[in-house]
Design a protein around this motif. Structure first.
Motif, PDB file in Angstrom:
ATOM      1  N   LYS A 302       0.663  -1.140   0.158  1.00  0.00           N
ATOM      2  CA  LYS A 302       0.047   0.147   0.005  1.00  0.00           C
ATOM      3  C   LYS A 302       1.119   1.252  -0.111  1.00  0.00           C
ATOM      4  CE  LYS A 302      -3.939  -2.013   2.058  1.00  0.00           C
ATOM      5  NZ  LYS A 302      -4.910  -2.180   3.556  1.00  0.00           N
ATOM      6  N   ALA A 303       2.302   1.272   1.113  1.00  0.00           N
ATOM      7  CA  ALA A 303       2.735   2.292   0.528  1.00  0.00           C
ATOM      8  C   ALA A 303       3.681   2.614  -0.354  1.00  0.00           C
ATOM      9  CB  ALA A 303       4.086   2.034   1.797  1.00  0.00           C
ATOM     10  N   ALA A 304       3.996   1.634  -1.098  1.00  0.00           N
ATOM     11  CA  ALA A 304       4.218   1.389  -3.191  1.00  0.00           C
ATOM     12  C   ALA A 304       3.080   2.232  -3.447  1.00  0.00           C
ATOM     13  CB  ALA A 304       5.008   0.272  -3.077  1.00  0.00           C
ATOM     14  N   LEU A 305       2.456   2.039  -2.745  1.00  0.00           N
ATOM     15  CA  LEU A 305       1.066   2.630  -4.105  1.00  0.00           C
ATOM     16  C   LEU A 305       0.667   4.184  -4.384  1.00  0.00           C
ATOM     17  CD1 LEU A 305      -1.012  -1.399  -5.009  1.00  0.00           C
ATOM     18  CD2 LEU A 305       0.168   0.505  -5.752  1.00  0.00           C
ATOM     19  N   ASN A 306       0.738   4.494  -2.358  1.00  0.00           N
ATOM     20  CA  ASN A 306       0.722   5.844  -2.205  1.00  0.00           C
ATOM     21  C   ASN A 306       1.762   6.082  -1.150  1.00  0.00           C
ATOM     22  OD1 ASN A 306      -2.316   6.031  -1.921  1.00  0.00           O
ATOM     23  ND2 ASN A 306      -1.795   3.666  -1.335  1.00  0.00           N
ATOM     24  N   PRO A 307       3.128   7.321  -2.207  1.00  0.00           N
ATOM     25  CA  PRO A 307       4.190   7.660  -1.732  1.00  0.00           C
ATOM     26  C   PRO A 307       4.066   8.676  -0.602  1.00  0.00           C
ATOM     27  CG  PRO A 307       3.811   7.675  -3.727  1.00  0.00           C
ATOM     28  CD  PRO A 307       2.814   6.586  -3.736  1.00  0.00           C
TER      29      PRO A 307
END
Length: 343
Positions: A302-307
């Motif tokens: 999720k972090a990779a998709l929402n930096p």
């Protein structure tokens, strides 16, 4: 009259004999079908092999000390009409179970299951070792299965996998699994791949499709975040730094990639380790490594998709595992010096 009395006595004697036989027979059957030992209960794992006859199953249970009389077991499964419905597998029985409870378990296929947990950030190699200690699958068998099944994994069919250490790295989803004893290495890999696909729900797939990056690149970046972040609140910040450096054409220079390139894991990366020749060494090679460096959890994906939207380009780790972030190399050096002199 005497004949009538004699006949009546004989009938009464026959009747009483039948009652006695029924009483003793019923109590005998009750005894033989009751639990073998209820006070000092013993656990017994038994394997019911595929193709076993009811005679063989009965003999196996009797040998394990779980039933008293094999003949009664065979009669019971025939009377109940379940003789051909006894399922194979490993069962965790105990001596406090009655004959009917044992039969019910085999009809329902309540086989013994082994549980193992794969933590976020585990590599394929460490997963294989964990599985070997918690199931009957050997580490080498698991690694071989992972290599073999990678050829049929649809998400990777359009990628060059030649430089990857393990093609399925990144796609064996970290979770707690319960599998039947005797499960094959292929089945284990398939279960973990299915869990990966299940966890990436519709919303996440929609975000991946909207992203400028392919799914393999997203999982690759998620693995970098997993390898670098200790605290959840820093995952999106680290993701922001990774994307910023990629967009500027800067080398990522991530210690986690060097750790993955080394033959043995180290508690601390040394300067000489940064010179290792490897396509995974992001201190020497620009862009993303050839594949993920671990199997990231959902938080890192999720972090990779929402930096985080940030201007940060640098960070370094503190002793507690948190990081100091900075926008320029000068600021990065200044923060490091301040920390060094404060010690």
């Amino acid at each position: 009259m005497l004949k009538l009395k004699s006949g009546g006595v004989k009938k009464r004697l026959i009747f009483l004999l039948i009652i006695v036989i029924l009483l003793f027979g019923g109590s005998g059957i009750y005894y033989l079908s009751s639990p073998v030992e209820e006070e000092q209960v013993k656990q017994q794992q038994v394997e019911i092999k595929a193709g076993m006859s009811s005679n063989q199953v009965a003999a196996t249970l009797a040998e394990a000390g779980l039933i008293r009389e094999p003949l009664l077991f065979r009669a019971a499964v025939r009377i109940r009409g379940v003789e051909h419905r006894l399922q194979s597998g490993y069962y965790d029985f105990n001596t406090a179970m009655s004959l009917n409870e044992i039969i019910d378990s085999m009809v329902m296929g309540r086989v013994f299951k082994q549980q193992f947990t794969i933590p976020e950030g585990a590599t394929v190699e460490s997963i294989a070792q964990r599985i070997a200690t918690q199931t009957d699958v050997e580490a080498e068998d698991f690694l071989t299965a992972a290599e073999r099944l990678s050829q049929d994994f649809k998400l990777l069919q359009d990628y060059d996998l030649s430089q990857r250490k393990y093609p399925l790295e990144g796609y064996l989803f970290p979770d707690t699994y319960r599998v039947v004893r005797g499960v094959s290495s292929d089945k284990l890999v398939e279960v973990m791949l299915r869990q990966f696909m299940a966890k990436l729900d519709g919303e996440l797939w929609a975000q991946i499709e909207e992203s400028e990056y392919k799914v393999d690149e997203i999982i690759n970046i998620a693995s970098l975040i997993e390898g670098e972040a200790k605290y959840d609140q820093e995952r999106e910040l680290i993701a922001g730094v990774i994307y910023n450096r990629l967009e500027k054409g800067m080398r990522l220079q991530l210690d986690a990639t060097v750790q993955y390139a080394l033959s043995e894991r180290k508690d601390r990366i040394l300067y000489r380790d940064l010179e290792i020749e490897s396509p995974y060494n992001t201190y020497r090679v620009a862009g993303l490594p050839p594949g993920p460096i671990n199997n990231p959890g959902l938080a890192s994906i999720k972090a990779a998709l929402n930096p985080a939207e940030t201007d940060y380009l640098y960070y370094f780790a503190l002793e507690d595992g948190s990081h100091k972030f900075s926008k320029s190399y000068q600021e990065h050096l200044r923060l490091q010096n301040e920390l060094r002199y404060s010690d």
